[in-house]
Write an enzyme that holds these catalytic residues in place. Sequence first.
Site, PDB file in Angstrom:
ATOM      1  N   ASP A  41       0.867  -1.058   0.022  1.00  0.00           N
ATOM      2  CA  ASP A  41       0.141   0.029  -0.008  1.00  0.00           C
ATOM      3  C   ASP A  41       0.654   1.116   0.093  1.00  0.00           C
ATOM      4  OD1 ASP A  41      -1.558   1.898   0.506  1.00  0.00           O
ATOM      5  OD2 ASP A  41      -2.283   1.176   2.498  1.00  0.00           O
ATOM      6  N   LYS A 103       2.871  11.390  -3.352  1.00  0.00           N
ATOM      7  CA  LYS A 103       1.908  10.337  -3.981  1.00  0.00           C
ATOM      8  C   LYS A 103       0.979  11.532  -4.936  1.00  0.00           C
ATOM      9  CE  LYS A 103      -1.669   6.887  -3.589  1.00  0.00           C
ATOM     10  NZ  LYS A 103      -2.266   5.986  -2.601  1.00  0.00           N
ATOM     11  N   GLU A 215      -7.071   0.044  -4.815  1.00  0.00           N
ATOM     12  CA  GLU A 215      -7.231   0.021  -3.247  1.00  0.00           C
ATOM     13  C   GLU A 215      -8.215  -0.349  -2.765  1.00  0.00           C
ATOM     14  OE1 GLU A 215      -5.713   3.957  -2.013  1.00  0.00           O
ATOM     15  OE2 GLU A 215      -4.016   3.775  -3.082  1.00  0.00           O
ATOM     16  N   ASP A 283     -12.816   4.499   1.095  1.00  0.00           N
ATOM     17  CA  ASP A 283     -11.436   4.440   1.538  1.00  0.00           C
ATOM     18  C   ASP A 283     -10.986   6.053   1.647  1.00  0.00           C
ATOM     19  OD1 ASP A 283      -8.905   4.402   2.133  1.00  0.00           O
ATOM     20  OD2 ASP A 283      -8.248   3.294   0.169  1.00  0.00           O
TER      21      ASP A 283
HETATM   22  N1  LIG Z   1      -7.636   9.467  14.546  1.00  0.00           N
HETATM   23  C1  LIG Z   1      -7.563  10.024  13.217  1.00  0.00           C
HETATM   24  N2  LIG Z   1      -8.267  11.025  13.044  1.00  0.00           N
HETATM   25  C2  LIG Z   1      -8.437  11.694  12.088  1.00  0.00           C
HETATM   26  N3  LIG Z   1      -7.548  11.602  10.841  1.00  0.00           N
HETATM   27  C3  LIG Z   1      -6.748  10.663  11.082  1.00  0.00           C
HETATM   28  C4  LIG Z   1      -6.707   9.689  12.176  1.00  0.00           C
HETATM   29  N4  LIG Z   1      -5.710   8.699  11.857  1.00  0.00           N
HETATM   30  C5  LIG Z   1      -5.339   8.922  10.893  1.00  0.00           C
HETATM   31  N5  LIG Z   1      -5.798   9.961  10.488  1.00  0.00           N
HETATM   32  C6  LIG Z   1      -5.539  10.534   8.861  1.00  0.00           C
HETATM   33  O1  LIG Z   1      -5.539   9.693   8.061  1.00  0.00           O
HETATM   34  C7  LIG Z   1      -4.643   9.965   6.936  1.00  0.00           C
HETATM   35  C8  LIG Z   1      -3.816   8.753   6.458  1.00  0.00           C
HETATM   36  O2  LIG Z   1      -4.567   7.672   6.210  1.00  0.00           O
HETATM   37  P1  LIG Z   1      -3.979   6.322   5.624  1.00  0.00           P
HETATM   38  O3  LIG Z   1      -2.696   6.159   6.111  1.00  0.00           O
HETATM   39  O4  LIG Z   1      -5.166   5.841   5.206  1.00  0.00           O
HETATM   40  O5  LIG Z   1      -3.546   7.317   4.174  1.00  0.00           O
HETATM   41  P2  LIG Z   1      -2.855   6.953   3.068  1.00  0.00           P
HETATM   42  O6  LIG Z   1      -3.096   5.575   2.503  1.00  0.00           O
HETATM   43  O7  LIG Z   1      -1.475   7.466   3.250  1.00  0.00           O
HETATM   44  O8  LIG Z   1      -3.427   7.795   1.918  1.00  0.00           O
HETATM   45  P3  LIG Z   1      -4.018   7.819   0.461  1.00  0.00           P
HETATM   46  O9  LIG Z   1      -4.641   6.254   0.762  1.00  0.00           O
HETATM   47  O10 LIG Z   1      -4.885   8.909   0.419  1.00  0.00           O
HETATM   48  O11 LIG Z   1      -3.138   7.653  -0.650  1.00  0.00           O
HETATM   49  C9  LIG Z   1      -3.913  11.163   7.445  1.00  0.00           C
HETATM   50  O12 LIG Z   1      -4.358  12.400   6.728  1.00  0.00           O
HETATM   51  C10 LIG Z   1      -3.870  11.071   8.961  1.00  0.00           C
HETATM   52  O13 LIG Z   1      -3.823  12.528   9.369  1.00  0.00           O
HETATM   53 MG   LIG Z   2      -4.561   4.518   1.674  1.00  0.00          MG
END
Ligand SMILES: Nc1ncnc2c1ncn2[C@@H]1O[C@H](COP(=O)(O)OP(=O)(O)OP(=O)(O)O)[C@@H](O)[C@H]1O
Ligand SMILES: [Mg+2]
Length: 745
Positions: A41, A103, A215, A283
């Site tokens: 991922d 990204k 995804e 997602d």
């Molecule tokens: N408890 C929470 N409350 C609010 N937002 C959160 C919390 N935990 C994580 N996030 C937010 O979730 C986001 C990260 O999520 P995730 O890891 O799923 O994204 P990613 O997979 O890196 O991004 P994408 O899928 O968009 O490319 C960040 O913006 C983070 O601030």
């Molecule tokens: Mg993601």
Amino acid sequence: MGNIRSQVIEEIQSVPTKVPIAWKRRRPIGKIGGGPAIGIDLGTTNCCVAVWRNGGVEIIRNEEGGTIVPSCVAFPPSGGCLVGGIARDQALENVANTLFHVKRWLGRKYDDVSRSASMCLWPYRFARGPDSDGGDGDECVIEVDQEGGVKLRLTPEKVSSLILMKLREMAEECLGCPVSNAVIAVPANFSQSQKQATKRAAILAGLNVTRLMTESSAAAFTYALRTNNVASLSPADPLMRTLNRRWIGISTDSLSDAGSNCCRHVFDGRSDGQSQKTLMVVDWGGGTFDVSILRVSGMEFRVIATAGDCQLGGQDIDDAMVTHFAREISRKHKLSITDNARALRRLRMKCEKLKHKLSSSESYSLIADGLCNGHDFTMQMTRSQLEEMCRPIFQRCIDLVRRALEDAEVSKSEIGKLILAGGSMRIPKIQRMLSDLFGGKQLCKVIHPDECIAYGAAVQAALLTGEASLNVLDLEVVETVPVSIGFSDVRGNFVRLIKRNTPFPARVIEPNCRTPFDGRTMGTVSVYEGERVKCDENVFLGDVVLDGLRPGPPGSGNEKVPLEIMFEIDDDGILTATLSDKLTGRYACRSFGRRWGRCTDSEGRTAAKIASNVEDEDAADLTKSTARWRLTEYVHRLRWRLSFVTERATRSRMMKILDAEERWLSDNERKLFDVCEYHSHDETEGAHFRLSALEEECFGALLDDSLMLLAMSSRSLVGMGLSEELEVKWGKGGGGRVGRGKVGD
Ligand SMILES: Nc1ncnc2c1ncn2[C@@H]1O[C@H](COP(=O)(O)OP(=O)(O)OP(=O)(O)O)[C@@H](O)[C@H]1O
Ligand SMILES: [Mg+2]
């Protein structure tokens, strides 16, 4: 030919990958081989890597024991490059050279990125390409300072490759063997260029991408395996045996934290082998919002609609908070922090933390000592303040969910499960809004929001390498083409080769094409996507050009070179178009890695609706363009044949006549072809009729009789004896004498 073609594509994709110093230091690009395959991922904010081992999925841990690797890359002044948590932790000391959320810029041109409203909030420097190794001048690069003040210009795909390299190393460490195959998950509405950039990043990291997986499909896989809706059956259970290939089985110890080790899971929808379920996976990560509606039938997951926005993530909430607090600081303390990259970066980190806290608390304060010019700040915010501030962002997410429902043509009540994935779905407000939209429906949170994508990708990777055998695990995701793909015919009309909703991989061949005019030595296929009859109302993807064709002489039957067009969409949804010369077997092919402004699935459906509403107009256009084309083609043929006339004086005199004729035709084009415009909309039918009559009268016979063309002109060529002059002997390579009867097809 297929093999050579894929080799060619492979070569094009793996060409200049001159590795900058930072890469060389870390690790040479490995050779692609067998071995275990990992699921990745590659998130905007965080990455995760998983592998299928001992009959189950294992999430690979980093050196600190965590399962998440921040998508952060830094170039410290001391040299080298840092990736992951270690890069994030030094961000404040090295603001301009710490790259995150890259990204978002992957596979996009500089102009596109520079239009991004929040660009000024980024502490690192964007520039127009090329990067330090050369390449496209239009691409977006990020500029960093290296040891000794040396500037390095990096494309987002190179930055991503460093992250992928780190994930690969983690996997190798965990597995104790080289890893070179991976399934990488990408957002559902990633464009072709974004997908290609992801693949190139993987190649740079020494990884062979066995599949790019959506995804949300990966999350659906995970749901199917981890769901509470599974019935637990022992392998000896008769149902287990009769279900045969319709069940998914996997040892419990690899799936869940508890349970008996001889237990297997069966997706409950399989037990009758017939039932269909409709799932929605929502997602929301750091950079993208994705919603997919899947129909589950047997072990087949068919994606029936996707909607999403690659520029809508938790990061937009952070941006809104940063802007809000920067304004507050300016208002209250008369201090501008927008020019202070370090203060901005620190503020962003504080805001993200505050956002997380507000997902579980009603209000929270963050203290930022010495944020700017030695001033201390205390930032306080309530959850309702944050919700109010981000209302438009939440609304955009809900609008996309509605759009997906509309596109899938399913009612809200048909959605059996609303599955959540991604870190931003932890925000209570978006959960509430989503649940309210479905009449208070309970949301399904059984899959781990941070790990579910890598988990599903690892399952897919194992299926592809055969590590997870099909009689143990039989899952399939069928994805479909969101919008029709085709090419322009000579009249500018759209020829649909791959129709909307065609499952991919797909290959469609149009074997009966020819160069447009007699004597042409070049063939071009202009590739479009859309649903309209006219190509200029669809989205242009690019041209495939095949040069050096050898048309046959007049009368040979190959004056127009016979060509074949083939479109292929691979497992990753990447389109390749090939144009081949049927006489020699030579071909040109192009993989559409530079596809901008791609129609999303939803846009495709909207386009289809528009297309059905304007069918009449399109049909009128078609008649006009056909008439126009037939004449143009005729004039070209005449001109080409005249070029074979050996007697110079005669040839030039006849060419002059044709020039004059062409001018006359273009001066009178409106009168000849745009008859419909003289009539009101209601009279379109009548206009069609009149247009056809005119076409018949003026041009119908032309293709078979040159005299008709001459008769149509105000200065008839008949009187000038063209027909007699065509009776002259054709020049070298000519096919004998050509008379009136032979001038057309
Ligand atoms: N408890 C929470 N409350 C609010 N937002 C959160 C919390 N935990 C994580 N996030 C937010 O979730 C986001 C990260 O999520 P995730 O890891 O799923 O994204 P990613 O997979 O890196 O991004 P994408 O899928 O968009 O490319 C960040 O913006 C983070 O601030
Ligand atoms: Mg993601």
